[in-house]
Design a protein around this motif. Structure first.
Motif, PDB file in Angstrom:
ATOM      1  N   VAL A   1     -25.271 -12.393  55.030  1.00 10.05           N
ATOM      2  CA  VAL A   1     -25.030 -13.766  54.562  1.00 10.05           C
ATOM      3  C   VAL A   1     -25.121 -13.816  53.041  1.00 10.05           C
ATOM      4  O   VAL A   1     -24.277 -14.430  52.375  1.00 10.05           O
ATOM      5  CB  VAL A   1     -26.028 -14.752  55.213  1.00 10.05           C
ATOM      6  N   GLY A   2     -26.125 -13.164  52.481  1.00 15.92           N
ATOM      7  CA  GLY A   2     -26.266 -13.119  51.028  1.00 15.92           C
ATOM      8  C   GLY A   2     -25.083 -12.446  50.366  1.00 15.92           C
ATOM      9  O   GLY A   2     -24.597 -12.899  49.324  1.00 15.92           O
ATOM     10  N   ALA A   3     -24.592 -11.368  50.965  1.00 24.48           N
ATOM     11  CA  ALA A   3     -23.428 -10.673  50.409  1.00 24.48           C
ATOM     12  C   ALA A   3     -22.193 -11.569  50.461  1.00 24.48           C
ATOM     13  O   ALA A   3     -21.395 -11.600  49.515  1.00 24.48           O
ATOM     14  CB  ALA A   3     -23.181  -9.377  51.174  1.00 24.48           C
ATOM     15  N   GLY A   4     -22.046 -12.317  51.543  1.00 23.95           N
ATOM     16  CA  GLY A   4     -20.921 -13.252  51.645  1.00 23.95           C
ATOM     17  C   GLY A   4     -20.996 -14.338  50.587  1.00 23.95           C
ATOM     18  O   GLY A   4     -19.981 -14.706  49.983  1.00 23.95           O
ATOM     19  N   LEU A   5     -22.195 -14.860  50.354  1.00 23.84           N
ATOM     20  CA  LEU A   5     -22.373 -15.866  49.310  1.00 23.84           C
ATOM     21  C   LEU A   5     -22.082 -15.294  47.930  1.00 23.84           C
ATOM     22  O   LEU A   5     -21.519 -15.973  47.074  1.00 23.84           O
ATOM     23  CB  LEU A   5     -23.795 -16.429  49.365  1.00 23.84           C
ATOM     24  N   LEU A   6     -22.454 -14.038  47.715  1.00 26.39           N
ATOM     25  CA  LEU A   6     -22.172 -13.389  46.436  1.00 26.39           C
ATOM     26  C   LEU A   6     -20.669 -13.252  46.220  1.00 26.39           C
ATOM     27  O   LEU A   6     -20.159 -13.525  45.139  1.00 26.39           O
ATOM     28  CB  LEU A   6     -22.854 -12.021  46.363  1.00 26.39           C
ATOM     29  N   VAL A   7     -19.953 -12.845  47.253  1.00 28.49           N
ATOM     30  CA  VAL A   7     -18.497 -12.731  47.157  1.00 28.49           C
ATOM     31  C   VAL A   7     -17.890 -14.094  46.843  1.00 28.49           C
ATOM     32  O   VAL A   7     -16.996 -14.214  45.993  1.00 28.49           O
ATOM     33  CB  VAL A   7     -17.904 -12.142  48.462  1.00 28.49           C
ATOM     34  N   LEU A   8     -18.368 -15.138  47.502  1.00 24.39           N
ATOM     35  CA  LEU A   8     -17.872 -16.481  47.262  1.00 24.39           C
ATOM     36  C   LEU A   8     -18.149 -16.922  45.823  1.00 24.39           C
ATOM     37  O   LEU A   8     -17.287 -17.515  45.172  1.00 24.39           O
ATOM     38  CB  LEU A   8     -18.515 -17.456  48.249  1.00 24.39           C
ATOM     39  N   ALA A   9     -19.333 -16.619  45.322  1.00 23.80           N
ATOM     40  CA  ALA A   9     -19.686 -16.992  43.953  1.00 23.80           C
ATOM     41  C   ALA A   9     -18.808 -16.259  42.944  1.00 23.80           C
ATOM     42  O   ALA A   9     -18.334 -16.854  41.969  1.00 23.80           O
ATOM     43  CB  ALA A   9     -21.157 -16.688  43.684  1.00 23.80           C
ATOM     44  N   ILE A  10     -18.571 -14.973  43.163  1.00 22.08           N
ATOM     45  CA  ILE A  10     -17.725 -14.200  42.250  1.00 22.08           C
ATOM     46  C   ILE A  10     -16.296 -14.729  42.298  1.00 22.08           C
ATOM     47  O   ILE A  10     -15.639 -14.891  41.263  1.00 22.08           O
ATOM     48  CB  ILE A  10     -17.781 -12.696  42.594  1.00 22.08           C
ATOM     49  N   ARG A  11     -15.802 -15.019  43.499  1.00 18.18           N
ATOM     50  CA  ARG A  11     -14.440 -15.544  43.648  1.00 18.18           C
ATOM     51  C   ARG A  11     -14.301 -16.879  42.915  1.00 18.18           C
ATOM     52  O   ARG A  11     -13.312 -17.119  42.227  1.00 18.18           O
ATOM     53  CB  ARG A  11     -14.120 -15.716  45.127  1.00 18.18           C
ATOM     54  N   THR A  12     -15.300 -17.740  43.053  1.00 16.56           N
ATOM     55  CA  THR A  12     -15.274 -19.036  42.385  1.00 16.56           C
ATOM     56  C   THR A  12     -15.238 -18.863  40.873  1.00 16.56           C
ATOM     57  O   THR A  12     -14.472 -19.536  40.177  1.00 16.56           O
ATOM     58  CB  THR A  12     -16.496 -19.875  42.800  1.00 16.56           C
ATOM     59  N   LYS A  13     -16.069 -17.960  40.360  1.00 12.44           N
ATOM     60  CA  LYS A  13     -16.093 -17.702  38.916  1.00 12.44           C
ATOM     61  C   LYS A  13     -14.746 -17.176  38.426  1.00 12.44           C
ATOM     62  O   LYS A  13     -14.246 -17.585  37.383  1.00 12.44           O
ATOM     63  CB  LYS A  13     -17.188 -16.694  38.550  1.00 12.44           C
ATOM     64  N   LEU A  14     -14.164 -16.246  39.193  1.00 14.51           N
ATOM     65  CA  LEU A  14     -12.871 -15.692  38.795  1.00 14.51           C
ATOM     66  C   LEU A  14     -11.778 -16.752  38.807  1.00 14.51           C
ATOM     67  O   LEU A  14     -10.957 -16.816  37.877  1.00 14.51           O
ATOM     68  CB  LEU A  14     -12.480 -14.534  39.710  1.00 14.51           C
ATOM     69  N   LEU A  15     -11.746 -17.587  39.829  1.00 12.11           N
ATOM     70  CA  LEU A  15     -10.743 -18.647  39.887  1.00 12.11           C
ATOM     71  C   LEU A  15     -10.937 -19.645  38.745  1.00 12.11           C
ATOM     72  O   LEU A  15      -9.966 -20.165  38.196  1.00 12.11           O
ATOM     73  CB  LEU A  15     -10.793 -19.354  41.233  1.00 12.11           C
ATOM     74  N   GLU A  16     -12.182 -19.881  38.391  1.00 10.34           N
ATOM     75  CA  GLU A  16     -12.478 -20.758  37.257  1.00 10.34           C
ATOM     76  C   GLU A  16     -11.937 -20.156  35.969  1.00 10.34           C
ATOM     77  O   GLU A  16     -11.306 -20.846  35.168  1.00 10.34           O
ATOM     78  CB  GLU A  16     -13.991 -20.954  37.167  1.00 10.34           C
ATOM     79  N   LYS A  17     -12.169 -18.863  35.774  1.00 12.62           N
ATOM     80  CA  LYS A  17     -11.691 -18.176  34.563  1.00 12.62           C
ATOM     81  C   LYS A  17     -10.164 -18.141  34.516  1.00 12.62           C
ATOM     82  O   LYS A  17      -9.568 -18.344  33.476  1.00 12.62           O
ATOM     83  CB  LYS A  17     -12.238 -16.748  34.476  1.00 12.62           C
TER      84      LYS A  17
END
Length: 62
Positions: A39-55
């Motif tokens: 679950v933590g790894a999934g949340l990390l992937v989601l956080a990284i994806r969100t940051k990348l889409l923001e950038k």
């Protein structure tokens, strides 16, 4: 979600999983720890994806 916080939490869960395995915990207890780790790894992937889409949005919008 803070990527650094998630990374630290995942490292802690991994250490707990490793310690539990070495201590001879039951498979159910190991499964619970592994599930939390996933679950933590999934949340990390989601956080990284969100940051990348923001950038990407900043780059495309600028």
């Amino acid at each position: 979600m803070d990527i650094q916080t998630l990374t630290v939490w995942i490292r802690g869960r991994y250490a707990a999983l490793k310690a539990a395995k070495d201590a001879g915990q039951t498979s159910t207890e190991l499964a619970v720890i592994a599930g939390a780790l996933l679950v933590g790894a999934g949340l990390l992937v989601l956080a990284i994806r969100t940051k990348l889409l923001e950038k990407i949005g900043i780059i495309n919008g600028g």
